[in-house]
Design a protein around this motif. Sequence first.
Motif, mmCIF file in Angstrom:
data_model
loop_
_atom_site.group_PDB
_atom_site.id
_atom_site.type_symbol
_atom_site.label_atom_id
_atom_site.label_comp_id
_atom_site.label_asym_id
_atom_site.label_seq_id
_atom_site.Cartn_x
_atom_site.Cartn_y
_atom_site.Cartn_z
ATOM 1 N N VAL A 40 0.834 -1.189 0.000
ATOM 2 C CA VAL A 40 0.000 0.000 0.000
ATOM 3 C C VAL A 40 0.875 1.247 0.000
ATOM 4 N N SER A 41 0.433 2.271 -0.699
ATOM 5 C CA SER A 41 1.192 3.522 -0.768
ATOM 6 C C SER A 41 1.007 4.322 0.522
ATOM 7 N N ASP A 42 1.794 5.368 0.697
ATOM 8 C CA ASP A 42 1.722 6.188 1.910
ATOM 9 C C ASP A 42 0.356 6.850 2.078
ATOM 10 N N ASP A 43 -0.334 7.083 0.961
ATOM 11 C CA ASP A 43 -1.645 7.746 1.078
ATOM 12 C C ASP A 43 -2.798 6.751 1.053
ATOM 13 N N GLY A 44 -2.484 5.456 1.237
ATOM 14 C CA GLY A 44 -3.536 4.473 1.431
ATOM 15 C C GLY A 44 -4.023 3.748 0.196
ATOM 16 N N VAL A 45 -3.370 3.931 -0.945
ATOM 17 C CA VAL A 45 -3.793 3.237 -2.159
ATOM 18 C C VAL A 45 -3.172 1.834 -2.187
ATOM 19 N N VAL A 46 -4.016 0.819 -2.267
ATOM 20 C CA VAL A 46 -3.515 -0.545 -2.371
ATOM 21 C C VAL A 46 -2.942 -0.751 -3.761
ATOM 22 N N THR A 47 -1.687 -1.147 -3.831
ATOM 23 C CA THR A 47 -0.999 -1.280 -5.118
ATOM 24 C C THR A 47 -0.886 -2.716 -5.592
ATOM 25 N N SER A 48 -0.861 -3.682 -4.690
ATOM 26 C CA SER A 48 -0.777 -5.073 -5.126
ATOM 27 C C SER A 48 -0.966 -6.017 -3.952
ATOM 28 N N PHE A 49 -1.270 -7.267 -4.300
ATOM 29 C CA PHE A 49 -1.313 -8.364 -3.339
ATOM 30 C C PHE A 49 -0.228 -9.360 -3.735
ATOM 31 N N ALA A 50 0.417 -9.940 -2.754
ATOM 32 C CA ALA A 50 1.477 -10.911 -3.041
ATOM 33 C C ALA A 50 1.323 -12.114 -2.124
ATOM 34 N N GLU A 51 1.362 -13.308 -2.711
ATOM 35 C CA GLU A 51 1.289 -14.543 -1.942
ATOM 36 C C GLU A 51 2.687 -15.128 -1.778
ATOM 37 N N LYS A 52 2.918 -15.801 -0.652
ATOM 38 C CA LYS A 52 4.188 -16.460 -0.368
ATOM 39 C C LYS A 52 5.372 -15.511 -0.561
ATOM 40 N N THR A 53 5.261 -14.354 0.024
ATOM 41 C CA THR A 53 6.323 -13.364 -0.087
ATOM 42 C C THR A 53 7.469 -13.701 0.858
ATOM 43 N N GLU A 54 8.700 -13.600 0.346
ATOM 44 C CA GLU A 54 9.876 -13.803 1.188
ATOM 45 C C GLU A 54 10.118 -12.549 2.020
ATOM 46 N N LEU A 55 10.177 -12.748 3.335
ATOM 47 C CA LEU A 55 10.437 -11.641 4.246
ATOM 48 C C LEU A 55 11.953 -11.510 4.464
ATOM 49 N N PRO A 56 12.412 -10.373 4.973
ATOM 50 C CA PRO A 56 13.861 -10.151 5.112
ATOM 51 C C PRO A 56 14.458 -10.848 6.331
ATOM 52 N N PHE A 57 14.146 -12.136 6.488
ATOM 53 C CA PHE A 57 14.671 -12.931 7.592
ATOM 54 C C PHE A 57 15.036 -14.320 7.054
ATOM 55 N N TRP A 58 15.887 -15.002 7.804
ATOM 56 C CA TRP A 58 16.288 -16.360 7.446
ATOM 57 C C TRP A 58 15.963 -17.293 8.603
ATOM 58 N N ILE A 59 15.508 -18.513 8.271
ATOM 59 C CA ILE A 59 15.130 -19.482 9.302
ATOM 60 C C ILE A 59 15.935 -20.770 9.136
ATOM 61 N N ASN A 60 15.949 -21.554 10.191
ATOM 62 C CA ASN A 60 16.665 -22.819 10.214
ATOM 63 C C ASN A 60 15.983 -23.827 9.288
ATOM 64 N N GLY A 61 16.754 -24.361 8.326
ATOM 65 C CA GLY A 61 16.185 -25.290 7.360
ATOM 66 C C GLY A 61 16.272 -26.753 7.758
ATOM 67 N N GLY A 62 16.855 -27.052 8.942
ATOM 68 C CA GLY A 62 16.897 -28.434 9.410
ATOM 69 C C GLY A 62 17.874 -29.320 8.673
ATOM 70 N N ILE A 63 18.889 -28.716 8.040
ATOM 71 C CA ILE A 63 19.958 -29.463 7.368
ATOM 72 C C ILE A 63 21.274 -28.963 7.936
ATOM 73 N N TYR A 64 22.038 -29.857 8.593
ATOM 74 C CA TYR A 64 23.254 -29.449 9.290
ATOM 75 C C TYR A 64 24.432 -30.327 8.905
ATOM 76 N N VAL A 65 25.636 -29.824 9.191
ATOM 77 C CA VAL A 65 26.819 -30.678 9.210
ATOM 78 C C VAL A 65 27.526 -30.425 10.536
ATOM 79 N N PHE A 66 27.809 -31.495 11.265
ATOM 80 C CA PHE A 66 28.480 -31.412 12.561
ATOM 81 C C PHE A 66 29.860 -32.043 12.466
ATOM 82 N N GLU A 67 30.828 -31.466 13.171
ATOM 83 C CA GLU A 67 32.084 -32.171 13.341
ATOM 84 C C GLU A 67 31.823 -33.366 14.257
#
Length: 236
Positions: free
Chosen positions: A146-173
């Motif tokens: 949405v724009s600063d003056d309240g106009v909805v500009t688009s909808f987005a599904e499954k948007t990647e947010l600016p964060f990273w999460i644990n994917g459950g794949i590791y390598v251990f010594e």
Amino acid sequence: MWALTIAGGRGERLRPLTDGICKPMVPVNGAPLLQHQARWLCENGVTDIVFLTGYRAEQVVEHFGDGSRFGFRAHYSPEDQPLGRGGAVKQGMGLVPGNIEDVIVVNGDVLSDQSLAPLIRQRREHGAAAAITLIPYVSSFGVVLVSDDGVVTSFAEKTELPFWINGGIYVFEREIEDQLPDIGDHETTTFPQLVNEERMRAIKSNANWVSVDSHKDLREAQEMMSRGLLPQSDSD
């Protein structure tokens, strides 16, 4: 190369599919989830897989046997009592030969086409005790722009947010065994300790990835496999 796969889950959110089978044995496009994962591990150079089993452990053993039919050597580390994921990994580490430098550890409900080579390289080059795979955090809700003056500009599904999460794949010594809990979760015990010691590294991955925890996840995994986006084992 050796891998441990955490395969003791009940899969309550996948009922009624899991009323008679354990979560890692839920069929995905004709073959158990765990079989697809094993193929991916083998394609990445894994020769020995230790299945960390709990609920309905006999189903995993009966399906894979010694592993030769699937191209690897199978080993089993059953829980006599609930150990938690960290405790299960520690127990399973006891089956890995002491001269093995890197041990892959994977959550048993994860499917991905991520190469293991960058993860191993990250751990080795920095002398870390562990390296983990991070994946983008995708919003579970549609995002409205949405724009600063309240106009909805688009909808987005499954948007990647600016964060990273644990994917459950590791390598251990291999030596990490002593830092794992006898009972408990490595993510709340060992990982914070390694962070404080600056002995943990990570790679950021944009590979295809899904964690099968619900019927929606299962449908997504099946669709991704059908489109050739995830490694797929032949059905029995």
